[in-house]
Write an enzyme that holds these catalytic residues in place. Sequence first.
Site, mmCIF file in Angstrom:
data_model
loop_
_atom_site.group_PDB
_atom_site.id
_atom_site.type_symbol
_atom_site.label_atom_id
_atom_site.label_comp_id
_atom_site.label_asym_id
_atom_site.label_seq_id
_atom_site.Cartn_x
_atom_site.Cartn_y
_atom_site.Cartn_z
ATOM 1 N N LYS A 184 33.013 1.254 43.280
ATOM 2 C CA LYS A 184 33.835 1.071 44.471
ATOM 3 C C LYS A 184 35.154 1.807 44.243
ATOM 4 O O LYS A 184 35.924 1.458 43.352
ATOM 5 C CB LYS A 184 34.092 -0.402 44.760
ATOM 6 C CG LYS A 184 34.936 -0.620 46.025
ATOM 7 C CD LYS A 184 35.273 -2.084 46.204
ATOM 8 C CE LYS A 184 36.263 -2.281 47.341
ATOM 9 N NZ LYS A 184 37.561 -1.597 47.099
ATOM 10 N N SER A 241 44.355 -7.084 39.537
ATOM 11 C CA SER A 241 45.191 -8.284 39.574
ATOM 12 C C SER A 241 44.398 -9.529 39.203
ATOM 13 O O SER A 241 43.170 -9.575 39.305
ATOM 14 C CB SER A 241 45.791 -8.457 40.967
ATOM 15 O OG SER A 241 44.779 -8.815 41.896
ATOM 16 N N GLY A 244 42.653 -10.793 42.392
ATOM 17 C CA GLY A 244 41.441 -10.047 42.709
ATOM 18 C C GLY A 244 40.317 -10.345 41.736
ATOM 19 O O GLY A 244 39.157 -10.530 42.138
ATOM 20 N N GLU A 264 39.523 -7.439 33.634
ATOM 21 C CA GLU A 264 40.817 -7.377 32.954
ATOM 22 C C GLU A 264 41.879 -7.614 34.018
ATOM 23 O O GLU A 264 41.919 -6.897 35.021
ATOM 24 C CB GLU A 264 41.011 -6.017 32.290
ATOM 25 C CG GLU A 264 42.318 -5.912 31.540
ATOM 26 C CD GLU A 264 42.813 -4.504 31.435
ATOM 27 O OE1 GLU A 264 44.006 -4.272 31.729
ATOM 28 O OE2 GLU A 264 42.005 -3.621 31.091
ATOM 29 N N CYS A 301 48.792 -2.208 31.902
ATOM 30 C CA CYS A 301 48.388 -3.576 31.605
ATOM 31 C C CYS A 301 48.949 -4.035 30.268
ATOM 32 O O CYS A 301 48.973 -5.240 29.990
ATOM 33 C CB CYS A 301 46.869 -3.691 31.621
ATOM 34 S SG CYS A 301 46.032 -2.351 30.774
ATOM 35 N N GLU A 392 53.023 -12.265 34.877
ATOM 36 C CA GLU A 392 53.217 -10.817 34.887
ATOM 37 C C GLU A 392 53.896 -10.361 36.179
ATOM 38 O O GLU A 392 53.514 -10.778 37.273
ATOM 39 C CB GLU A 392 51.857 -10.116 34.762
ATOM 40 C CG GLU A 392 51.948 -8.599 34.787
ATOM 41 C CD GLU A 392 50.575 -7.938 34.782
ATOM 42 O OE1 GLU A 392 50.471 -6.827 34.248
ATOM 43 O OE2 GLU A 392 49.620 -8.542 35.314
#
Length: 522
Positions: A184, A241, A244, A264, A301, A392
């Site tokens: 995607k 995120s 998500g 992740e 990240c 974060e």
Amino acid sequence: MSLTGHNLIAGELRPGTGAPNRAMNPACGTLLEPVFQDASEADVDAACSAAWTAFEETMPQPAELRAVLLERIAEELLSIRDTLVPRVMQETALPQARIEGELGRTTGQLRLFADEVRAGHWRGLRIDHALPDRQPLPRPDLRMRRVPIGPVAVFGASNFPLAFSVAGGDTASAIAAGCPVVAKAHPAHPGTSELVGTAISRAVEAVGMPPGFFSMLHGGRSVGEALVRHPSIKAVGFTGSRQGGMAIFAMAASRPEPIPVFAEMSSVNPVLVFPEALQARGAQIAEGLAASVTLGAGQFCTNPGVVLVITSGSDALAAFRTTLAEAISASAAQAMLTDGIARAYVAGLDDYAHTEGVQVLAKGAESDRLAPACVLETDAAQFLSEPSLRHENFGASSIVVTCRSAGEAMEVLSDMEGQLTATLHLEPGDSTLARPILPMLERLAGRILVNGFPTGVEVSHTMVHGGPFPATSDSRTTSVGSLAIDRFLRPVCYQNFPDNLLPDELQDTNPTGARRRIDGAY
């Protein structure tokens, strides 16, 4: 090559029928051509069904074909460098040197997985010979290997448009395992995704793999949901995120056949500065920290979002603080990947700044459409009392937390969630303080480093890019390095099989010469 704005389904570019989307240059707000049409539910079904057909066709094929495919994808990507790099720059506002480096990393990891396929360690071959005379019960002949799990849905990441996207580590490791991929595309860089997806499709055709072995779809949440819920998809790779990742995890778990999600998601990557290191090179550490925080507008990240400075009576904190503030104040404002990411980052800074007991230590230059770097400061007691400080804030910011002792730093660490990394800055005399903290860091993070900074992830056989939740959804795995192939394999045991029906690598004569563990010994 010219962009079409179409989806790529089993080797064919097909126009979508869903909502339109155009990429935007985040540095200036200019909309880019062409218009990309989201995939329909029928497109998702076509791509996933073709992936399953390709999976069945390729299961009996030799693994060497996958190694050749991975190398061919790397070649195809390099062949379009002059077209690909400018498009990535337009869609992300990332500088050319960064994109060139990321392209090298992407092709490098494709070749790493080709080498891993040929090495064969991923097979996990084991043989326990029959023990017909064992008492009280005989043991049957048992042989085991690992096989691909099935088609994998890969979600492209926003911050690494090449290395963690359509041809990134999830795709490379899935292909290495023998799993077809339905990718995607990230909506922020659809042109990049079409260029890369077309290159992969050419490679699939060139090596003679079934065209359904790779597809690429444009779309938003509805396309992602249809992809995760499709019965032909057997695993998901995601970088993005926490919100998500958890949504995808919930969808995958609620299927009639739940499937694994390797997501992740979120990490603040604590950095610990010990007293003797602070005294000996506090200014140097501060300069390196500022460079790490501001690198790529902080859109990594592994960005060091929390810094625990253990003062223990040291008088060097002032020098550390001054150098860090000067470096951040002198930093230029930078474009972020999307307007949405920029807005969330600025809102996060505002929330931090208005939190009791938190002060802005320094803020970089500000400009229209560009985001400033920022470093804040608080003490351990306030940090522990305000849970939002441990979340974060994706961007070029970090919070310095002053700790009066190593015990206070351990108290802070014990209250933190899982992390991708943890970093220690220390001198030999700090070892006594650091030693009891190490077991805590092993429980907390997937990678622990000394006297460096976590931004920059080496692609190698030993690298671990994962960690306890919410850093990842499965702390047993890594999304970088050759061990990433393990996510897309499952074991199969063959009991009392006639030799001629066994896979070649499990037959007594071992015609492939593969390394095997036999009766417990290699």
